[in-house]
Design a protein around this motif. Structure first.
Motif, PDB file in Angstrom:
ATOM      1  N   THR A 160     -24.171  30.532  32.263  1.00 26.21           N
ATOM      2  CA  THR A 160     -23.867  31.797  31.609  1.00 26.21           C
ATOM      3  C   THR A 160     -25.113  32.658  31.720  1.00 26.21           C
ATOM      4  O   THR A 160     -26.208  32.185  31.430  1.00 26.21           O
ATOM      5  CB  THR A 160     -23.500  31.583  30.124  1.00 26.21           C
ATOM      6  OG1 THR A 160     -22.350  30.733  30.065  1.00 26.21           O
ATOM      7  CG2 THR A 160     -23.188  32.897  29.437  1.00 26.21           C
ATOM      8  N   SER A 179     -14.467  30.887  31.502  1.00 22.94           N
ATOM      9  CA  SER A 179     -15.254  32.066  31.156  1.00 22.94           C
ATOM     10  C   SER A 179     -14.755  32.697  29.859  1.00 22.94           C
ATOM     11  O   SER A 179     -15.547  33.078  28.991  1.00 22.94           O
ATOM     12  CB  SER A 179     -15.188  33.076  32.301  1.00 22.94           C
ATOM     13  OG  SER A 179     -15.888  34.240  31.989  1.00 22.94           O
ATOM     14  N   ASP A 206     -16.931  34.072  38.824  1.00 24.07           N
ATOM     15  CA  ASP A 206     -16.202  33.677  37.614  1.00 24.07           C
ATOM     16  C   ASP A 206     -14.687  33.670  37.802  1.00 24.07           C
ATOM     17  O   ASP A 206     -13.937  33.561  36.855  1.00 24.07           O
ATOM     18  CB  ASP A 206     -16.576  34.574  36.434  1.00 24.07           C
ATOM     19  CG  ASP A 206     -15.938  35.943  36.500  1.00 24.07           C
ATOM     20  OD1 ASP A 206     -15.452  36.348  37.575  1.00 24.07           O
ATOM     21  OD2 ASP A 206     -15.920  36.621  35.459  1.00 24.07           O
ATOM     22  N   SER A 258     -20.065  34.331  32.815  1.00 26.66           N
ATOM     23  CA  SER A 258     -20.127  32.879  32.966  1.00 26.66           C
ATOM     24  C   SER A 258     -19.329  32.477  34.189  1.00 26.66           C
ATOM     25  O   SER A 258     -18.258  33.026  34.446  1.00 26.66           O
ATOM     26  CB  SER A 258     -19.556  32.207  31.716  1.00 26.66           C
ATOM     27  OG  SER A 258     -19.632  30.817  31.825  1.00 26.66           O
TER      28      SER A 258
END
Length: 125
Positions: free
Chosen positions: A100, A32, A75, A52
């Motif tokens: 994302t 991420s 995440d 993300s």
């Protein structure tokens, strides 16, 4: 022993004793950060964010007026629920898929939610 050696040794033992879930969460947080997304744990209501992670669950919720497709994006730090209004399914939105998402954070039932997010699917691994 230098501080760098101690730090490296500490990291080695932390990885050795960490659970599978902890290692997975650390990997998701690294991925991420690489793509420039904000950690879900730091997102606050009203912020426009890019998050993300990996989809944990995807559920179709038939409602009388408006069907919704809901997906929990994890995440490694927290979960954000992506809500697609008026959709029964979306190709590629499935558990285990990396993506994302961008949108404004809302709070529903003490959970972070993004309604109708912009999203980009990542290549399967």
């Amino acid at each position: 022993m230098t501080t760098d050696e101690r730090t490296g040794l500490r990291r080695f033992f932390e990885r050795l004793t960490a659970s599978e879930a902890e290692l997975d969460a650390q990997e998701l947080q690294r991925d991420s950060a690489k793509c420039g997304a904000m950690p879900a744990g730091q997102c606050r209501r009203g912020q426009v964010v890019s998050v993300s992670g990996r989809l944990r669950t995807v559920a179709y919720t038939p409602r009388t007026n408006l069907p919704t497709l809901e997906a929990d994006l994890y995440d490694g730090s927290d979960v954000v629920t992506l809500v697609f209004l008026g959709r029964r399914s979306i190709v590629g939105i499935e558990p285990g898929r990396q993506l994302t998402a961008r949108g404004r954070i809302a709070i529903r039932d003490d959970r972070k939610v993004i309604y109708n997010p912009y999203y980009e699917l990542e290549a399967p691994r």
